[in-house]
Design an enzyme around this catalytic site. Sequence first.
Site, PDB file in Angstrom:
ATOM      1  N   CYS A 126       0.834  -1.195   0.000  1.00 34.96           N
ATOM      2  CA  CYS A 126       0.000   0.000   0.000  1.00 34.96           C
ATOM      3  C   CYS A 126       0.872   1.250   0.000  1.00 34.96           C
ATOM      4  O   CYS A 126       1.870   1.324   0.721  1.00 34.96           O
ATOM      5  CB  CYS A 126      -0.874   0.034   1.256  1.00 34.96           C
ATOM      6  SG  CYS A 126      -2.344  -0.966   1.128  1.00 34.96           S
ATOM      7  N   ARG A 408      -7.713  -7.490  -1.487  1.00 39.91           N
ATOM      8  CA  ARG A 408      -6.497  -7.861  -0.760  1.00 39.91           C
ATOM      9  C   ARG A 408      -6.806  -8.133   0.707  1.00 39.91           C
ATOM     10  O   ARG A 408      -6.124  -8.946   1.331  1.00 39.91           O
ATOM     11  CB  ARG A 408      -5.461  -6.717  -0.834  1.00 39.91           C
ATOM     12  CG  ARG A 408      -4.829  -6.557  -2.200  1.00 39.91           C
ATOM     13  CD  ARG A 408      -3.694  -5.560  -2.125  1.00 39.91           C
ATOM     14  NE  ARG A 408      -2.906  -5.816  -0.924  1.00 39.91           N
ATOM     15  CZ  ARG A 408      -2.258  -4.892  -0.236  1.00 39.91           C
ATOM     16  NH1 ARG A 408      -2.267  -3.647  -0.616  1.00 39.91           N
ATOM     17  NH2 ARG A 408      -1.580  -5.214   0.841  1.00 39.91           N
TER      18      ARG A 408
END
Length: 429
Positions: A126, A408
């Site tokens: 991320c 995810r």
Amino acid sequence: MDRIRIKGGHRLHGTIPISGAKNATLPLMIASLLTEETLILDNVPRLADVGQLQRILGNHGVDVMVGGKRPGETPYDGQTLHISAARIVDTTAPYDLVSKMRASFWVIAPLVARMGQARVSMPGGCAIGTRPVDLLIMALERLGADIEIDGGYVIARAKDGLKGGEITFPKVTVGGTHTAIMAASLARGTTVIENAAHEPEVKDVADCLNLMGARISGAGTSRIVVEGVAKLGGARHRVLPDRIETGTYAMAVAMAGGDVLLENGRADLLQAGLDVLVEAGAHVSATNAGIRVARNGAGLAPVEVKTAPFPGFPTDLQAQLMALMTCAKGTSHITETIFENRFMHVQELVRLGAHIHLDGECATIEGVGKLTGAPVMATDLRASVSLVIAALAAEGETMVNRVYHLDRGFERLEDKLSACGAAIERIAG
Ligand code: UD1
């Protein structure tokens, strides 16, 4: 690319089953590299990150067998993984695999501890701030590893094995603590880890390692002591429930209104988050079956919250809380102290009509009467789910693009919410 379409304005009623924790599953799977025997993990969530880590482990020669369903199991029951790292055939974790998920960098610890060497690409994951790995490297060095950085790879060597040592983290790091515990488990002698992360997932991993024969005490506190052992064996361990998923759905209910049981959710893993929800006006009660969250009619009160390491308010719920506060009656302040730049959701929330002002690490949110649906873009895992929460209360239709971020970390999100009455559907891209 798949998209998610949400029509706001529906209250949520029913039961949402909480899956096993992603942030425990990933280090638990990585811990399998520490032993030639089979590690069996129950309650593993079906997530893209789990599949990605399977590929990474596969590249090291690890066999992962996914257990079939048993009679009576529902689609929400977690999967069982049988993970066998009997022979590690490759100690390199390449860029194209590691760059997709930051936590995969943690394989460096078991690889160097068991094999005496590891070559692992610097991580991706991320895009929330710089997220360096200096403290993970420091921990390995304190245990005697020689570290070299070459061509975007961290190369760790300990030809004669790792040695116990003192590791004092200058700031609390979850990944650093996982790395230190795993490496120390197979080091010669005693390791003391100071200023360790208290996160429940650290304790879950330590519990599993102890079942495998490790000697770890103090996990869940600031001081963890690890007596190294020569070898670890197989074990069977059940992954603890996901406190971030629990908190996310709790905020969704507070946002949309309604009454939902978060089945298997554990209040002790999420007290700071639940306290904030109560302050905001939701009803929260812990039951034997999980956590019940309700909000009926009354408006939301604004809150002042700072993210902090466990047991503080989790940074992984910051975006979701901000979505909730966009509709509070008054002005909220949310300060992000863990990651700089973890505010990518702000501009998307503003597209839905939110009034948010950013000043460094502090966000000021002026509650508005209503949000209005719009096309928005998911930018990271937790930010994307904050857009879903906002959309649940927005007037009209919101289309969330780039939902692979959601996949995810959230298992069957649209199924779980639509089963409780939300108008949400996935549109295959
Ligand atoms: C883990 C979680 C993530 C969560 C975060 C904080 C997993 C898979 N991910 O991420 O969901 O948001 O904890 O609770 O469990 N830092 C350094 N140097 C380092 C390592 C970290 O400066 O070597 C800094 C980071 O930039 C950040 C802080 O330490 O400011 C905390 O990061 P850390 O706890 O390590 O996060 P992760 O383990 O990556």
